[in-house]
Design a protein around this motif. Structure first.
Motif, PDB file in Angstrom:
ATOM      1  N   VAL A 124      93.774 -20.988  79.359  1.00 53.89           N
ATOM      2  CA  VAL A 124      94.163 -20.794  80.756  1.00 53.89           C
ATOM      3  C   VAL A 124      95.438 -19.970  80.773  1.00 53.89           C
ATOM      4  CG1 VAL A 124      94.653 -21.915  82.956  1.00 53.89           C
ATOM      5  CG2 VAL A 124      93.214 -23.072  81.256  1.00 53.89           C
ATOM      6  N   MET A 125      95.454 -18.956  81.636  1.00 56.12           N
ATOM      7  CA  MET A 125      96.620 -18.051  81.660  1.00 56.12           C
ATOM      8  C   MET A 125      96.822 -17.489  83.054  1.00 56.12           C
ATOM      9  SD  MET A 125      94.537 -15.204  79.546  1.00 56.12           S
ATOM     10  CE  MET A 125      93.247 -16.359  79.110  1.00 56.12           C
ATOM     11  N   ASP A 126      97.900 -16.738  83.203  1.00 54.49           N
ATOM     12  CA  ASP A 126      98.199 -16.115  84.481  1.00 54.49           C
ATOM     13  C   ASP A 126      97.067 -15.152  84.869  1.00 54.49           C
ATOM     14  OD1 ASP A 126     100.694 -15.470  86.416  1.00 54.49           O
ATOM     15  OD2 ASP A 126      99.489 -13.657  86.050  1.00 54.49           O
ATOM     16  N   PRO A 127      96.673 -15.153  86.130  1.00 49.38           N
ATOM     17  CA  PRO A 127      95.535 -14.306  86.536  1.00 49.38           C
ATOM     18  C   PRO A 127      95.787 -12.812  86.352  1.00 49.38           C
ATOM     19  CG  PRO A 127      96.558 -15.369  88.444  1.00 49.38           C
ATOM     20  CD  PRO A 127      97.138 -16.006  87.228  1.00 49.38           C
ATOM     21  N   HIS A 128      97.038 -12.399  86.209  1.00 51.55           N
ATOM     22  CA  HIS A 128      97.297 -10.963  86.055  1.00 51.55           C
ATOM     23  C   HIS A 128      97.397 -10.545  84.599  1.00 51.55           C
ATOM     24  CE1 HIS A 128      97.697 -10.504  90.312  1.00 51.55           C
ATOM     25  NE2 HIS A 128      98.565 -11.521  90.357  1.00 51.55           N
ATOM     26  N   THR A 182      81.510 -23.600  82.070  1.00 52.43           N
ATOM     27  CA  THR A 182      81.538 -24.306  83.344  1.00 52.43           C
ATOM     28  C   THR A 182      82.961 -24.744  83.660  1.00 52.43           C
ATOM     29  OG1 THR A 182      79.428 -25.171  82.602  1.00 52.43           O
ATOM     30  CG2 THR A 182      80.304 -26.084  84.651  1.00 52.43           C
ATOM     31  N   LEU A 183      83.605 -25.287  82.643  1.00 51.60           N
ATOM     32  CA  LEU A 183      84.965 -25.777  82.860  1.00 51.60           C
ATOM     33  C   LEU A 183      85.891 -24.612  83.225  1.00 51.60           C
ATOM     34  CD1 LEU A 183      86.804 -28.235  82.863  1.00 51.60           C
ATOM     35  CD2 LEU A 183      87.456 -27.619  80.530  1.00 51.60           C
ATOM     36  N   ALA A 184      85.727 -23.493  82.501  1.00 54.59           N
ATOM     37  CA  ALA A 184      86.592 -22.345  82.762  1.00 54.59           C
ATOM     38  C   ALA A 184      86.459 -21.908  84.222  1.00 54.59           C
ATOM     39  CB  ALA A 184      86.236 -21.200  81.816  1.00 54.59           C
ATOM     40  N   ARG A 185      85.204 -21.807  84.703  1.00 52.07           N
ATOM     41  CA  ARG A 185      84.993 -21.383  86.095  1.00 52.07           C
ATOM     42  C   ARG A 185      85.613 -22.399  87.056  1.00 52.07           C
ATOM     43  NH1 ARG A 185      83.041 -18.120  83.006  1.00 52.07           N
ATOM     44  NH2 ARG A 185      85.281 -17.870  82.815  1.00 52.07           N
ATOM     45  N   ARG A 186      85.483 -23.666  86.688  1.00 55.48           N
ATOM     46  CA  ARG A 186      85.990 -24.719  87.555  1.00 55.48           C
ATOM     47  C   ARG A 186      87.516 -24.642  87.632  1.00 55.48           C
ATOM     48  NH1 ARG A 186      83.818 -30.574  86.058  1.00 55.48           N
ATOM     49  NH2 ARG A 186      81.724 -29.736  86.390  1.00 55.48           N
ATOM     50  N   ILE A 187      88.143 -24.415  86.481  1.00 54.04           N
ATOM     51  CA  ILE A 187      89.609 -24.310  86.461  1.00 54.04           C
ATOM     52  C   ILE A 187      90.058 -23.129  87.313  1.00 54.04           C
ATOM     53  CG2 ILE A 187      91.602 -23.783  84.993  1.00 54.04           C
ATOM     54  CD1 ILE A 187      90.178 -25.350  82.744  1.00 54.04           C
ATOM     55  N   GLU A 188      89.346 -22.008  87.174  1.00 58.05           N
ATOM     56  CA  GLU A 188      89.712 -20.823  87.952  1.00 58.05           C
ATOM     57  C   GLU A 188      89.618 -21.112  89.447  1.00 58.05           C
ATOM     58  OE1 GLU A 188      88.903 -16.968  85.185  1.00 58.05           O
ATOM     59  OE2 GLU A 188      87.155 -17.728  86.267  1.00 58.05           O
ATOM     60  N   ALA A 189      88.508 -21.748  89.842  1.00 52.45           N
ATOM     61  CA  ALA A 189      88.273 -22.022  91.258  1.00 52.45           C
ATOM     62  C   ALA A 189      89.350 -22.960  91.795  1.00 52.45           C
ATOM     63  CB  ALA A 189      86.889 -22.631  91.444  1.00 52.45           C
ATOM     64  N   GLN A 190      89.726 -23.906  90.982  1.00 53.92           N
ATOM     65  CA  GLN A 190      90.608 -24.948  91.496  1.00 53.92           C
ATOM     66  C   GLN A 190      92.094 -24.599  91.407  1.00 53.92           C
ATOM     67  OE1 GLN A 190      88.715 -28.595  90.607  1.00 53.92           O
ATOM     68  NE2 GLN A 190      90.591 -29.777  90.932  1.00 53.92           N
ATOM     69  N   ALA A 211      90.927 -18.473  83.537  1.00 56.43           N
ATOM     70  CA  ALA A 211      90.512 -19.336  82.432  1.00 56.43           C
ATOM     71  C   ALA A 211      89.362 -18.672  81.698  1.00 56.43           C
ATOM     72  CB  ALA A 211      90.080 -20.697  82.966  1.00 56.43           C
ATOM     73  N   LYS A 212      89.441 -18.724  80.379  1.00 55.51           N
ATOM     74  CA  LYS A 212      88.398 -18.078  79.573  1.00 55.51           C
ATOM     75  C   LYS A 212      88.016 -18.976  78.414  1.00 55.51           C
ATOM     76  CE  LYS A 212      89.378 -13.356  80.786  1.00 55.51           C
ATOM     77  NZ  LYS A 212      88.234 -13.389  81.717  1.00 55.51           N
ATOM     78  N   THR A 213      86.725 -18.919  78.077  1.00 53.58           N
ATOM     79  CA  THR A 213      86.326 -19.623  76.859  1.00 53.58           C
ATOM     80  C   THR A 213      86.857 -18.811  75.687  1.00 53.58           C
ATOM     81  OG1 THR A 213      84.295 -18.406  76.532  1.00 53.58           O
ATOM     82  CG2 THR A 213      84.175 -20.341  77.966  1.00 53.58           C
TER      83      THR A 213
END
Ligand SMILES: Nc1ncnc2c1ncn2[C@@H]1O[C@H](COP(=O)(O)OP(=O)(O)O)[C@@H](O)[C@H]1O
Ligand SMILES: [Mg+2]
Lengths: 252, 379
Positions: free
Chosen positions: B58-62, B220-228, B233-235
């Motif tokens: 998990v990291m900064d979106p930029h 799935t978790l990565a997408r969930r973390i991003e959404a929330q 988040a990347k595998t």
């Protein structure tokens, strides 16, 4: 010694078996300005069990005619019949197969494969027909014996003299017992002595019952070896003689 | 007749060897350059590759790669941990630092801080010392290549010290990790300590490393973390390709290597094609004679293809052998660590050779097939 037509007819003309019939064969190369009429309405018959000489000046169409006879070239006009088979019966794959089984070739430049030994070269026509290599090589050894080249079996072409190479080529042309043997200027690249050896072999070994042997030459020293001579000039047959001129003395 | 084809080919030693070497040279260029390219790309992604125990980054979106990092705040760690399906989430620190050794010489190093409690992301393979010693005060572990960069060829000696941000660090172990793209030493320490080895900043947490609960896929978790959380988040695999993608897009590396690999292909094709073409041309009379003697075009095609395949196979073997020998001989060179010959590259080179061979034989075949058998009677 050469039997003349006369003698043959005396011993019975029915023994003469027609091998090849050419009717009105013409051949043109190129179109328009550059058109060359190499053959013009050739009517000629070749007999089996004989050595036929095809003679004439350079450029008169000898090579073109034997190319057509051997199935390497299609005539522009006319019909040709090979051992009772018409052109229509010898097309495409059939013609390729006919050449593989029924025709032997001897070229002026020998055309042996340089990376094959003499015996391997001789085996090639049998390999083409699908014979297994050991059998083909055995048969090739026998054929080399027949041209008195037993000692050269393992030599490569570049280790042999021109005359020896041509004898290998003759063995190769005969190893599969073809019904037709065509030789284009087989002695032209050879000295007189080797030329005579080659012609002698063709006369002695190549001519067999049922086989037609055609030798193209403009070398008058070898004229005496023919049973029959067809003379050409300018794309036409100018004379057919069943009696070859006698060999000049001192050449044999 | 295959035997005759084989004899024709090998009978002409010079041409045969020339053609084989043309192919071998092309294969060498292609496989060696592709391997190095792949290894370099792997190096850019060393961060993703060397963390094996976490499956989500998990990291900064930029963020665009794993080298220019925009840190996260502490509160974001809790937000990630709060996402349903997260088994655990821990801090991971990565930064450049300046390390000064006993002599006063210094080097830029890649400093990695591992979560103090779990040590998630710790090196898997230790060469000297043990990972547990990283819990000692001021402890650091340096990678094998890094030790050489710092202290040269001196034998490994644990307990020696270096200074980062005026703080003492004690070497307690040597590890073996993927060489980074920049040939910097990789220095591991505990998170709490690592942040003191660099100048203080308001935010320091580079990444959150997370693991999904057992039945949950990392994607799935990565997408969930991003959404929330609104973070990126990347595998592990996604992160790897994300980094590689960045380097492919924004550096000249792919173009440079692309050019060399293309050159290998062209040169290989040119040499092999040319010599093979010449070989066929020189044998045209023999092919003509065979044709007159009743060898069909189909069989001649087979003969030419066989000749080309033999050349291709031997050239391929030689070329791959040379590449393998190259990597074998450089396997002890630290700067080339991690350069090897991946099997995918072997496959790629095989495809390239097949293409070279097909091109070379097509070129020659055209001549053979249109050949009039009557030419055998012409001088
Ligand atoms: N492939 C060809 N294209 C054009 N002209 C040809 C070709 N083959 C033969 N000719 C021409 O046909 C004529 C007969 O040639 P050729 O049969 O080789 O004669 P010979 O064998 O009696 O010397 C010559 O004028 C020659 O130039
Ligand atoms: Mg001629």
């Amino acid at each position: 010694m050469t039997a003349t037509l006369h003698e043959k007819f005396e011993s019975g003309p029915q023994t003469r078996e027609t091998a090849i019939v050419c009717r009105g064969i013409s051949k043109e190369f190129g179109k328009g300005e550059t058109r060359v009429r190499a053959l013009q309405e050739i009517d000629v018959e070749i007999f089996a069990s004989e050595l036929t000489l095809l003679v004439g000046p350079s450029g008169c169409g000898k090579t073109t005619l034997i190319s057509i006879i051997a199935g390497l070239l299609n005539p522009t006009a006319g019909d040709i019949e090979l051992f009772g088979l018409s052109q229509a019966q010898l097309r495409g794959e059939k013609l390729v197969q006919f050449r593989a089984e029924s025709v032997g070739f001897v070229f002026q430049q020998y055309n042996l494969l340089p990376s094959l030994t003499a015996v391997e070269n001789v085996a090639v026509p049998l390999l083409i027909q699908g014979m297994a290599r050991p059998e083909a090589l055995n048969a090739a050894r026998v054929a080399l014996d027949a041209v008195d080249l037993h000692a050269a079996v393992r030599q490569f072409p570049n280790q042999l003299s021109g005359g020896q190479q041509q004898r290998v080529a003759i063995a190769r042309a005969l190893v599969h017992q073809p019904r037709l043997l065509v030789c284009d200027e087989p002695t032209a690249a050879l000295d007189a002595k080797s030329g005579q050896v080659v012609m002698d072999l063709l006369k002695r070994v190549a001519v067999q019952p049922g086989r037609a042997v055609i030798v193209v030459t403009h070398d008058d020293r070898v004229f005496g070896y023919g049973d029959r001579m067809i003379a050409m000039a300018d794309g036409r047959v100018v004379s057919v003689s069943d009696e070859s001129p006698p060999r000049r003395s001192g050449e044999n | 007749m295959n035997w005759v084809a084989w004899k024709m080919l090998t009978g002409d030693r010079a041409k045969y060897l020339g053609t084989v070497f043309g192919v071998a040279f092309g294969v060498l260029l292609i496989s060696q350059q592709t391997s190095i390219f792949v290894a370099l790309m792997r190096r850019t992604a060393h961060t993703a590759i060397d963390v094996r125990d976490a499956s989500v980054w998990v990291m900064d979106p930029h963020q665009q790669n794993a080298d220019e990092i925009k840190p996260l705040s502490e509160s974001e760690l809790n937000r990630v941990r709060g996402v349903p399906g997260v088994a655990w989430g821990v801090r991971y620190f990565k930064s450049l630092a300046r390390a000064k050794i006993e002599t006063g010489d210094f080097r830029q190093v890649i400093l990695i801080g591992l979560d103090d409690h779990t040590m998630v992301g710790a090196p898997v393979k230790m060469v000297e010392g043990s990972l547990a010693n990283l819990r000692r005060p001021d402890a650091i572990i340096v990678d094998k290549a890094g030790y050489e960069y710092l202290w040269g060829q001196e034998p490994i000696r644990l307990g020696r010290t270096l200074e980062m941000n005026d703080r003492r660090a004690v070497l307690v172990g040597i590890c073996d990790v993927t060489a980074p793209f920049q040939t910097f030493p990789v220095v591991y320490s505990r998170y709490s300590q690592a942040v003191q080895f660099v100048a203080a900043e308001r935010k320091v947490m580079s990444f959150v490393l997370a693991k999904p609960q057992p039945e949950l896929a990392p994607e799935t978790l990565a997408r969930r973390i991003e959404a929330q959380t609104g973070l990126m988040a990347k595998t592990r695999t996604e992160f790897l390709w994300f980094i590689v993608g960045y380097y492919l897009r924004s550096t000249g590396i792919p173009i440079n290597f692309g050019i060399t690999i293309a050159l290998g292909f062209i040169v290989g094709t040119a040499i092999a094609g040319q010599t093979f073409y010449l070989f066929t041309l020189e044998n045209l009379k023999q092919f003509g004679a065979l044709k007159a003697m009743g060898v069909s075009n189909r069989r001649l095609t087979g003969m030419v293809l066989l000749q080309a395949s033999v050349v291709g196979l031997i050239g391929y073997g030689l070329g791959m052998g040379m590449t393998a020998a190259f990597f074998e001989s450089t396997s002890t060179v630290t700067a080339l660590a991690g350069f090897y010959l991946p099997w995918q590259v072997a496959v790629l080179a095989a495809v390239a050779v097949a293409l070279i061979i097909v091109l070379a034989s097509l070129l020659s075949l055209r001549k053979v097939l249109v050949l009039e058998p009557a030419v055998v009677f012409r001088g």
